[in-house]
Design a protein around this motif. Structure first.
Motif, PDB file in Angstrom:
ATOM      1  N   GLN A  83       0.825  -1.215   0.000  1.00  0.00           N
ATOM      2  CA  GLN A  83       0.000   0.000   0.000  1.00  0.00           C
ATOM      3  C   GLN A  83       0.854   1.258   0.000  1.00  0.00           C
ATOM      4  N   LEU A 198      -3.550   2.697   4.774  1.00  0.00           N
ATOM      5  CA  LEU A 198      -3.462   1.978   6.040  1.00  0.00           C
ATOM      6  C   LEU A 198      -3.902   2.817   7.239  1.00  0.00           C
ATOM      7  N   GLN A 201      -7.014   1.750   8.685  1.00  0.00           N
ATOM      8  CA  GLN A 201      -6.941   0.444   9.354  1.00  0.00           C
ATOM      9  C   GLN A 201      -6.230   0.536  10.704  1.00  0.00           C
ATOM     10  N   TYR A 203      -3.378   2.521  11.447  1.00  0.00           N
ATOM     11  CA  TYR A 203      -1.933   2.759  11.388  1.00  0.00           C
ATOM     12  C   TYR A 203      -1.665   4.264  11.275  1.00  0.00           C
ATOM     13  N   PRO A 214      -0.937  -1.780  13.917  1.00  0.00           N
ATOM     14  CA  PRO A 214      -1.864  -0.707  14.309  1.00  0.00           C
ATOM     15  C   PRO A 214      -1.494  -0.184  15.698  1.00  0.00           C
TER      16      PRO A 214
END
Length: 247
Positions: A83, A198, A201, A203, A214
């Motif tokens: 990513q 990210l 999610q 992060y 995370p």
């Protein structure tokens, strides 16, 4: 901004130059700090080292506003999240950045020290040294200064971060030192810039995939970096010879 010719600046003692710069620009906007650094202090002698991580779009956008062909170094560790690599391409195209350079570790050294790409398991410091710290020095060859995206709210050793410092023979410029998370979020929203995928999610700080999780503590953006280890920095911002001079 007062004019000081380049040769005079080269002869200016480091301590005096830091005192002058921090005295003049510690409360200046990030754009003013960048313009002073690009045009007056280190013309053609300064670069930006970007991780293309969670907050990188802010600095990249500010740099693109001043000079989209400004040299940008990306340490291609070989361990980035997919990513991150996709985001690097997306944000570079969105901002029109034309001078982003990938800097990988020495392949010869990697084959000797980390042939199976598992060094991070046994010695994360050695892995960072191989993939980040040692590749950075040749990447900075020819530059007298470099820009970072560090901020005081990240905590730890960054709490007292100045705008200008000096370490390992080069000046370091931290235009976003005083920015908060709200400043970053507001800037991204105003400029309609995409966030690293990210971030959604969990992060808030993103490095290499083996050593990034995370955030365990929402109030500590870097709590997901080297979680469970006695390690908070990759080593890029550790002075090998002396305590950084900040003034």
């Amino acid at each position: 901004m007062p004019y000081v010719d380049y040769q005079t600046k080269l002869l200016e003692p480091v301590a005096e130059r830091l005192e002058r710069l921090n005295g003049e620009l510690r409360d200046a906007s990030a754009t003013t700090i960048l313009r002073a650094s690009f045009v007056r202090e280190w013309e053609n002698k300064i670069t930006y080292v970007s991780s293309f991580g969670a907050e990188s779009a802010v600095m990249l956008a500010l740099i693109a506003d001043v000079d989209p062909d400004f040299p940008i170094v990306f340490l291609e560790t070989g361990m980035h999240f997919p990513q991150t690599l996709d985001y690097k391409q997306e944000i570079s195209e969105r901002l029109g950045l034309t001078n982003v350079r990938d800097v990988p570790p020495s392949e010869t050294e990697r084959k000797v020290l980390d042939p199976k790409n598992t060094l991070w398991k046994s010695d994360p410091d050695a892995c960072c040294a191989l993939r980040k710290v040692r590749p950075l020095e040749p990447a900075l060859s020819g530059y007298d200064a470099w820009i970072t995206g560090r901020k005081r709210f990240h905590g730890g050793a960054r709490l007292s971060l100045p705008v200008f410092e000096h370490a390992n023979g080069r000046f370091k410029v931290n235009p976003l030192a005083s920015w908060s998370q709200d400043d970053i979020d507001g800037f991204l929203k105003r400029r309609n810039l995409p966030k690293h995928p990210l971030v959604a999610q969990g992060y808030p700080s993103i490095g290499c995939w083996p050593c990034t999780k995370p955030a365990a503590d929402p109030s500590d953006p870097r709590s997901g970096r080297w979680a469970g280890m006695d390690k908070t920095e990759c080593g890029l911002h550790v002075d090998k010879n002396e305590r950084p001079r900040v003034f």
